[in-house]
Design a protein around this motif. Structure first.
Motif, PDB file in Angstrom:
ATOM      1  N   THR A 265     -26.941  20.178  42.125  1.00 44.53           N
ATOM      2  CA  THR A 265     -26.607  18.887  41.608  1.00 44.53           C
ATOM      3  C   THR A 265     -26.621  17.983  42.493  1.00 44.53           C
ATOM      4  O   THR A 265     -26.220  17.593  43.566  1.00 44.53           O
ATOM      5  CB  THR A 265     -24.966  19.013  40.814  1.00 44.53           C
ATOM      6  OG1 THR A 265     -24.951  20.177  40.056  1.00 44.53           O
ATOM      7  CG2 THR A 265     -24.819  17.741  39.975  1.00 44.53           C
ATOM      8  N   HIS A 269     -25.343  13.476  39.290  1.00 43.63           N
ATOM      9  CA  HIS A 269     -24.756  14.579  38.359  1.00 43.63           C
ATOM     10  C   HIS A 269     -26.084  15.370  37.612  1.00 43.63           C
ATOM     11  O   HIS A 269     -25.731  16.157  36.911  1.00 43.63           O
ATOM     12  CB  HIS A 269     -24.057  13.875  37.271  1.00 43.63           C
ATOM     13  CG  HIS A 269     -22.612  13.392  37.935  1.00 43.63           C
ATOM     14  ND1 HIS A 269     -21.746  14.088  38.810  1.00 43.63           N
ATOM     15  CD2 HIS A 269     -22.394  11.877  37.952  1.00 43.63           C
ATOM     16  CE1 HIS A 269     -20.795  13.149  39.140  1.00 43.63           C
ATOM     17  NE2 HIS A 269     -21.440  11.778  38.411  1.00 43.63           N
ATOM     18  N   GLN A 270     -27.388  15.183  37.973  1.00 40.60           N
ATOM     19  CA  GLN A 270     -28.435  15.666  37.448  1.00 40.60           C
ATOM     20  C   GLN A 270     -28.715  16.866  37.999  1.00 40.60           C
ATOM     21  O   GLN A 270     -28.523  17.057  39.458  1.00 40.60           O
ATOM     22  CB  GLN A 270     -29.635  14.882  37.669  1.00 40.60           C
ATOM     23  CG  GLN A 270     -30.961  15.433  36.924  1.00 40.60           C
ATOM     24  CD  GLN A 270     -32.221  14.831  37.288  1.00 40.60           C
ATOM     25  OE1 GLN A 270     -32.352  13.806  38.069  1.00 40.60           O
ATOM     26  NE2 GLN A 270     -32.997  15.065  36.658  1.00 40.60           N
ATOM     27  N   GLU A 271     -28.786  18.026  37.180  1.00 42.50           N
ATOM     28  CA  GLU A 271     -28.967  19.550  38.022  1.00 42.50           C
ATOM     29  C   GLU A 271     -30.471  19.574  38.082  1.00 42.50           C
ATOM     30  O   GLU A 271     -31.453  19.208  37.272  1.00 42.50           O
ATOM     31  CB  GLU A 271     -28.628  20.556  36.845  1.00 42.50           C
ATOM     32  CG  GLU A 271     -27.121  20.567  36.817  1.00 42.50           C
ATOM     33  CD  GLU A 271     -26.632  21.591  35.725  1.00 42.50           C
ATOM     34  OE1 GLU A 271     -27.359  22.084  35.011  1.00 42.50           O
ATOM     35  OE2 GLU A 271     -25.432  21.706  35.597  1.00 42.50           O
ATOM     36  N   GLU A 403     -23.644  15.313  26.997  1.00 42.67           N
ATOM     37  CA  GLU A 403     -23.459  16.206  28.173  1.00 42.67           C
ATOM     38  C   GLU A 403     -24.647  16.661  28.828  1.00 42.67           C
ATOM     39  O   GLU A 403     -25.024  16.886  29.776  1.00 42.67           O
ATOM     40  CB  GLU A 403     -22.650  17.360  27.708  1.00 42.67           C
ATOM     41  CG  GLU A 403     -22.078  18.106  28.960  1.00 42.67           C
ATOM     42  CD  GLU A 403     -22.867  19.505  29.153  1.00 42.67           C
ATOM     43  OE1 GLU A 403     -22.680  19.916  30.216  1.00 42.67           O
ATOM     44  OE2 GLU A 403     -23.726  20.012  28.305  1.00 42.67           O
ATOM     45  N   HIS A 406     -26.370  14.138  30.685  1.00 44.32           N
ATOM     46  CA  HIS A 406     -25.643  13.874  31.862  1.00 44.32           C
ATOM     47  C   HIS A 406     -26.334  14.991  33.077  1.00 44.32           C
ATOM     48  O   HIS A 406     -26.538  14.693  34.494  1.00 44.32           O
ATOM     49  CB  HIS A 406     -24.290  13.980  32.136  1.00 44.32           C
ATOM     50  CG  HIS A 406     -23.515  12.635  31.623  1.00 44.32           C
ATOM     51  ND1 HIS A 406     -22.971  11.855  32.512  1.00 44.32           N
ATOM     52  CD2 HIS A 406     -23.219  12.014  30.412  1.00 44.32           C
ATOM     53  CE1 HIS A 406     -22.550  10.725  31.878  1.00 44.32           C
ATOM     54  NE2 HIS A 406     -22.432  10.924  30.561  1.00 44.32           N
ATOM     55  N   ARG A 407     -26.415  15.935  32.410  1.00 40.12           N
ATOM     56  CA  ARG A 407     -26.730  17.356  33.590  1.00 40.12           C
ATOM     57  C   ARG A 407     -28.409  17.312  33.658  1.00 40.12           C
ATOM     58  O   ARG A 407     -28.724  17.606  35.039  1.00 40.12           O
ATOM     59  CB  ARG A 407     -26.430  18.752  32.817  1.00 40.12           C
ATOM     60  CG  ARG A 407     -24.847  18.808  32.950  1.00 40.12           C
ATOM     61  CD  ARG A 407     -24.811  20.247  32.415  1.00 40.12           C
ATOM     62  NE  ARG A 407     -25.020  20.623  30.917  1.00 40.12           N
ATOM     63  CZ  ARG A 407     -26.102  21.398  30.603  1.00 40.12           C
ATOM     64  NH1 ARG A 407     -26.755  21.995  31.422  1.00 40.12           N
ATOM     65  NH2 ARG A 407     -26.329  21.513  29.503  1.00 40.12           N
ATOM     66  N   ARG A 408     -29.203  16.605  32.693  1.00 37.77           N
ATOM     67  CA  ARG A 408     -30.606  17.002  32.917  1.00 37.77           C
ATOM     68  C   ARG A 408     -31.360  15.489  33.076  1.00 37.77           C
ATOM     69  O   ARG A 408     -32.273  15.647  33.659  1.00 37.77           O
ATOM     70  CB  ARG A 408     -31.102  17.544  31.588  1.00 37.77           C
ATOM     71  CG  ARG A 408     -30.731  18.968  31.673  1.00 37.77           C
ATOM     72  CD  ARG A 408     -31.304  20.021  32.553  1.00 37.77           C
ATOM     73  NE  ARG A 408     -31.079  21.447  31.909  1.00 37.77           N
ATOM     74  CZ  ARG A 408     -30.075  22.073  32.218  1.00 37.77           C
ATOM     75  NH1 ARG A 408     -29.071  21.838  33.171  1.00 37.77           N
ATOM     76  NH2 ARG A 408     -30.085  23.354  31.737  1.00 37.77           N
TER      77      ARG A 408
END
Length: 442
Positions: A265, A269-271, A403, A406-408
């Motif tokens: 991460t 906060h990007q995975e 969500e 936020h992650r991608r």
């Protein structure tokens, strides 16, 4: 020029330990190479040590090009014969790939075994291959290398005894003949060709399996970064530092062969997914690149390349040029790139490092875990540049999409409005369709 690195060995009846090797190189006066013959021999020495040999002497000659029959000129070949006798060399290693004719002629002239840089690299790969995929790829490269070298002395060649794989996973036996076919090699050309076909089919199965896994990753729309670089630049150490993985990282050439993928991460906060790949080296055999096609596809299919450069190495620029040449061969040189200038802890004055020579360069020390935050921020920025920009208002009932962004994705602006969450940012192209119906175009 002849260099002697130790006194003549005297047989005392005690085990002699590592094979005594002499290194030979031709400095081609018409060659267009950024590497000097001295640098190339130094690297060959490191390769020999990695394989388990003791280098006791070197010999070099300046020629327009290597002699087509014996690599060296007639007079220099006699010098080599004398050097072999003087130092009791068991192994002569040539810095270029020898033709079958050159190798046969040299073996007739010398009492020591003769191998070239390609055979040496293949031997190291045979020692370090651990997974089924790695072992298959090394065997294919060795078989394709050995096939044209079968000749009238095939019987003698095919009865060479090889080593057995020890408990530690290493391989015993003589350098240059270790690997998949050492169990007395009682095979002829037809059987080798048959085995090559079998290996290619098995590797194609591996490639198809990799393709399935890659499509699964693509379905998750997570950016993929492939870690590339010259062997021993610190790729695996950096990979471990970024991912908390436990990939083997040793101060030797080609310590790891098999690709490993982990997710991390970024500070925003990007995975993302990060894949460690096999290291590159100058004069990397074409057959080896072909055999490792399934592994190197991880480089070809990656979204971003994270190149690791040992900035403390005196040949850092030459090593970077070699990496670029191999990436060109793989048709991956134009991919977006971040450069980790590794081992700054070994540089006298890190402020003197010219970062302008490398794209998106960040000085780091993977071992000391310095500069990693800046590196990850740079990775996030470069990844964002490769994504599509969107402006959306996502209804509060679609919290899963918020969500997901936020992650991608990479968020530049976020605010909570009466009718939903207003997000301006960048997202992977594959995920754009999820957000199109919530576009804030007007």
């Amino acid at each position: 020029m002849i260099t002697v690195k130790s006194e003549r060995f005297i047989d005392t009846g005690v085990s002699r330990g590592p094979e005594r090797a002499c290194l030979v190189a031709v400095e081609a006066t018409n060659a267009d190479s950024v590497w000097s013959v001295e640098d190339s021999l130094n690297e060959l020495t490191a390769l020999a040590h990695t394989a388990g040999a003791e280098v006791v002497g070197t010999l070099r000659q300046r020629l327009a090009h290597p002699d087509v029959a014996t690599y060296l000129g007639k007079g220099r070949l006699q010098d080599l014969i004398d050097l072999e006798r003087q130092l009791d060399c068991e192994l002569i290693i040539f810095d270029d790939e020898l033709s079958p004719t050159q190798q046969r002629n040299l073996e007739k002239a010398l009492n020591a075994r003769v191998i070239d840089r390609t055979a040496l690299i293949l031997d190291i790969f045979a020692q370090h291959a651990r997974t089924r995929e790695g072992i298959l790829q090394v065997e294919l490269a060795q078989m394709e290398y050995r096939l044209p070298r079968l000749s009238g002395q095939d019987v003698e060649f095919t009865r060479q005894a090889g080593g057995s794989r020890g408990a530690s996973g290493g391989v015993g036996g003589a350098i240059g003949v270790r690997g998949p076919g050492e169990t007395k090699l009682e095979i002829d050309r037809r059987r080798i060709r048959s085995r090559i076909s079998e290996l290619k089919e098995e590797i194609e199965d591996v490639r198809r399996q990799r393709s399935i896994h890659r499509r699964q990753r693509e379905a998750q729309a997570m950016p993929v970064i492939a870690v590339v670089g010259y062997t021993n630049a610190g790729k695996s150490t950096l990979f471990n530092a970024l991912t908390s993985a436990n990939v083997l990282a040793e101060n030797m050439l080609f310590a790891t062969l098999d690709p490993v993928t982990r997710n991390i991460t970024l500070p925003n906060h990007q995975e993302i997914l990060v894949t460690d790949t096999v290291g590159f080296i100058q004069k990397l055999p074409t057959k080896l690149i072909a055999a490792f096609r399934a592994t190197l596809e991880e480089v070809v299919e990656a979204d971003i390349l994270l190149e690791v450069v040992d900035i403390s190495h005196e040949n850092a620029i030459e090593q970077n040029e070699t990496v670029n040449e191999i990436l060109e061969e793989l048709e991956a040189a134009d991919k977006p790139r971040v450069t980790a200038l590794n081992k700054v802890d070994l540089v006298d004055d890190p402020d003197d490092i010219d970062t302008s020579l490398y794209p998106n360069a960040v000085p780091v020390s993977a071992l000391k875990k310095r500069g990693l935050d800046n590196l990850m921020e740079t990775m996030a920025r470069v990844i964002a540049e490769d994504m599509v920009e969107i402006d959306v208002i996502i209804p509060y009932r679609k919290g899963d999409l918020v969500e997901l962004f936020h992650r991608r994705g990479n968020i530049e602006k976020e605010e909570h409005l009466e009718d939903g969450v207003h997000i301006v940012g960048r997202i992977h192209r594959a995920l754009r369709g999820y957000f199109l119906s919530y576009s804030n175009a007007g």
